[in-house]
Design a protein around this motif. Structure first.
Motif, mmCIF file in Angstrom:
data_model
loop_
_atom_site.group_PDB
_atom_site.id
_atom_site.type_symbol
_atom_site.label_atom_id
_atom_site.label_comp_id
_atom_site.label_asym_id
_atom_site.label_seq_id
_atom_site.Cartn_x
_atom_site.Cartn_y
_atom_site.Cartn_z
ATOM 1 N N UNK A 150 30.678 47.308 46.158
ATOM 2 C CA UNK A 150 32.057 46.795 46.151
ATOM 3 C C UNK A 150 32.237 45.601 45.221
ATOM 4 N N UNK A 151 31.227 45.275 44.415
ATOM 5 C CA UNK A 151 31.317 44.077 43.572
ATOM 6 C C UNK A 151 32.543 44.111 42.663
ATOM 7 N N UNK A 152 32.703 45.169 41.877
ATOM 8 C CA UNK A 152 33.810 45.221 40.925
ATOM 9 C C UNK A 152 35.144 45.308 41.666
ATOM 10 N N UNK A 153 35.220 46.121 42.692
ATOM 11 C CA UNK A 153 36.469 46.270 43.441
ATOM 12 C C UNK A 153 36.964 44.931 43.977
ATOM 13 N N UNK A 154 36.075 44.155 44.565
ATOM 14 C CA UNK A 154 36.498 42.901 45.178
ATOM 15 C C UNK A 154 36.800 41.831 44.132
ATOM 16 N N UNK A 155 36.087 41.834 43.020
ATOM 17 C CA UNK A 155 36.395 40.880 41.948
ATOM 18 C C UNK A 155 37.738 41.217 41.299
ATOM 19 N N UNK A 198 40.829 33.431 35.235
ATOM 20 C CA UNK A 198 40.196 34.072 34.082
ATOM 21 C C UNK A 198 39.026 34.948 34.492
ATOM 22 N N UNK A 199 38.386 34.614 35.614
ATOM 23 C CA UNK A 199 37.169 35.309 36.028
ATOM 24 C C UNK A 199 37.080 35.314 37.542
ATOM 25 N N UNK A 200 36.451 36.338 38.067
ATOM 26 C CA UNK A 200 36.123 36.398 39.490
ATOM 27 C C UNK A 200 34.644 36.711 39.618
ATOM 28 N N UNK A 201 33.981 35.969 40.485
ATOM 29 C CA UNK A 201 32.542 36.156 40.692
ATOM 30 C C UNK A 201 32.250 36.091 42.180
ATOM 31 N N UNK A 234 25.424 31.639 35.955
ATOM 32 C CA UNK A 234 25.590 32.973 36.526
ATOM 33 C C UNK A 234 27.050 33.446 36.524
ATOM 34 N N UNK A 235 27.991 32.540 36.321
ATOM 35 C CA UNK A 235 29.394 32.943 36.270
ATOM 36 C C UNK A 235 29.633 33.919 35.114
ATOM 37 N N UNK A 236 28.778 33.867 34.104
ATOM 38 C CA UNK A 236 28.904 34.799 32.979
ATOM 39 C C UNK A 236 28.954 36.237 33.442
ATOM 40 N N UNK A 237 28.256 36.572 34.528
ATOM 41 C CA UNK A 237 28.114 37.961 34.960
ATOM 42 C C UNK A 237 29.257 38.412 35.857
ATOM 43 N N UNK A 238 30.291 37.594 36.009
ATOM 44 C CA UNK A 238 31.449 37.994 36.795
ATOM 45 C C UNK A 238 32.352 38.965 36.045
ATOM 46 N N UNK A 239 33.473 39.313 36.672
ATOM 47 C CA UNK A 239 34.475 40.182 36.046
ATOM 48 C C UNK A 239 35.523 39.286 35.402
ATOM 49 N N UNK A 240 35.712 39.439 34.099
ATOM 50 C CA UNK A 240 36.584 38.573 33.311
ATOM 51 C C UNK A 240 37.835 39.318 32.840
ATOM 52 N N UNK A 241 38.903 38.585 32.702
ATOM 53 C CA UNK A 241 40.026 39.137 31.959
ATOM 54 C C UNK A 241 39.585 39.299 30.508
ATOM 55 N N UNK A 242 40.026 40.359 29.902
ATOM 56 C CA UNK A 242 39.606 40.670 28.544
ATOM 57 C C UNK A 242 39.803 39.493 27.595
ATOM 58 N N UNK A 280 37.865 32.581 40.345
ATOM 59 C CA UNK A 280 38.042 33.021 41.726
ATOM 60 C C UNK A 280 36.686 33.420 42.293
ATOM 61 N N UNK A 281 36.475 33.099 43.563
ATOM 62 C CA UNK A 281 35.162 33.300 44.170
ATOM 63 C C UNK A 281 35.260 34.241 45.357
ATOM 64 N N UNK A 282 34.396 35.263 45.371
ATOM 65 C CA UNK A 282 34.282 36.183 46.496
ATOM 66 C C UNK A 282 33.073 35.744 47.312
#
Length: 297
Positions: free
Chosen positions: A105-110, A121-124, A169-177, A214-216
């Protein structure tokens, strides 16, 4: 995910080199099994001489969302990351190493957090490091995930965080393009390790000028700790060890371009006032000086 709303496309970049016989399958399985289905999975193979090509082509045949790109020669790690940025077509973008694992569920929740917070800008998610012996090391989100919404406060908070606490490690989150794709990895052949001059933190810092994080608060990302040649013990005399520990290790980092690239981002950030830019430059200098008593940035 809502059945009545079309999911935005998420590009997932996987740079790889010589992982075909070890961890690559586990990484690709974790991506392909995501509950968020609208993905394009881009694998950039840096001319691996092992069975990596065979593994990648096998997965590409099995899952039409996978695009496999193989370099003719080894172009270096940062250039391989740049290929992923150039090839990504998604509204959102993330990248993961070829030995890491993401929960289903990583991508879905981010993505849900980014959809609910257009200013971000990013969710991790929360994350751990693990090794092949099953040992895990957790991180304190308050020490590595910037929580401030105000631009100046957010950048200051990130500058003052310690690398050893996991801020990279925030680099590996889901980012807006638009927050991540413009970053260009430095392809000059810096040593220690070759071709990687804190590029992760440079990407995050530039991205944070575009929006908040944003943080999950669930452990959904598993970063593998793999020993490398850089971790191997080196036989040195006592004088050399003392010099390396007290002087060289600090000076080596101090004169890397990383700090100066961050200064450039601060100066060029038009959303900051002149006073805020001046303060951030001073905080950046403070962290540079911190190397001499903390040996950490």
């Amino acid at each position: 995910m809502s059945q009545g709303r079309k999911e935005k496309l998420v590009s997932v970049g996987v740079p790889t080199y010589n992982r075909g016989a070890t961890f690559l399958r586990e990484t690709l399985d974790s991506i392909c099994k995501q509950t968020y289905k609208n993905l394009e999975i881009i694998i950039a193979d840096n001319a691996s001489p092992d069975i990596t090509e065979e593994v990648c082509r096998e997965y590409a045949k099995r899952d039409p969302r996978i695009r496999y790109i193989r370099q003719k020669t080894n172009i270096g790690p940062t250039a391989n990351f740049n290929v992923l940025h150039k090839e990504a077509r998604g509204d959102y973008f993330m990248q993961t190493c070829d030995d890491d694992i993401i929960a289903p569920t990583f991508i879905e929740k981010c993505v849900a957090r980014l959809d609910a917070h257009p200013e971000a800008a990013v969710a991790m998610s929360n994350f751990v490091e693990f090794d092949d012996k099953g040992r895990q090391v957790g991180f304190d989100p308050e020490k590595c995930v910037p929580s401030k919404k105000n631009l100046y406060e957010r950048l200051k908070q990130y500058i003052l965080m310690y690398e050893t606490d996991g801020k990279d490690r925030i680099m590996w989150g889901v980012w807006r393009r638009e927050a991540a794709i413009p970053y260009v990895f430095d392809e000059r052949p810096f040593p220690d390790p070759p071709g990687w001059d804190f590029e992760d933190m440079s990407l995050v810092f530039l991205g944070l000028t575009k929006g908040a994080c944003e943080f999950v608060n669930e452990i959904l990302f598993y970063k593998r700790a793999v020993p490398t040649a850089f971790d191997a013990p080196r036989h040195k005399g006592i004088i050399r060890k003392l010099f390396d520990s007290i002087v060289y290790s600090r000076l080596r980092r101090l004169f890397k371009p990383f700090f100066y690239k961050r200064m450039k981002v601060i100066i060029s950030c038009g959303e900051l006032t002149l006073t805020e830019r001046a303060k951030l430059l001073l905080w950046n200098k403070f962290v540079m000086s911190r190397l001499f008593w903390k040996r950490s940035i």
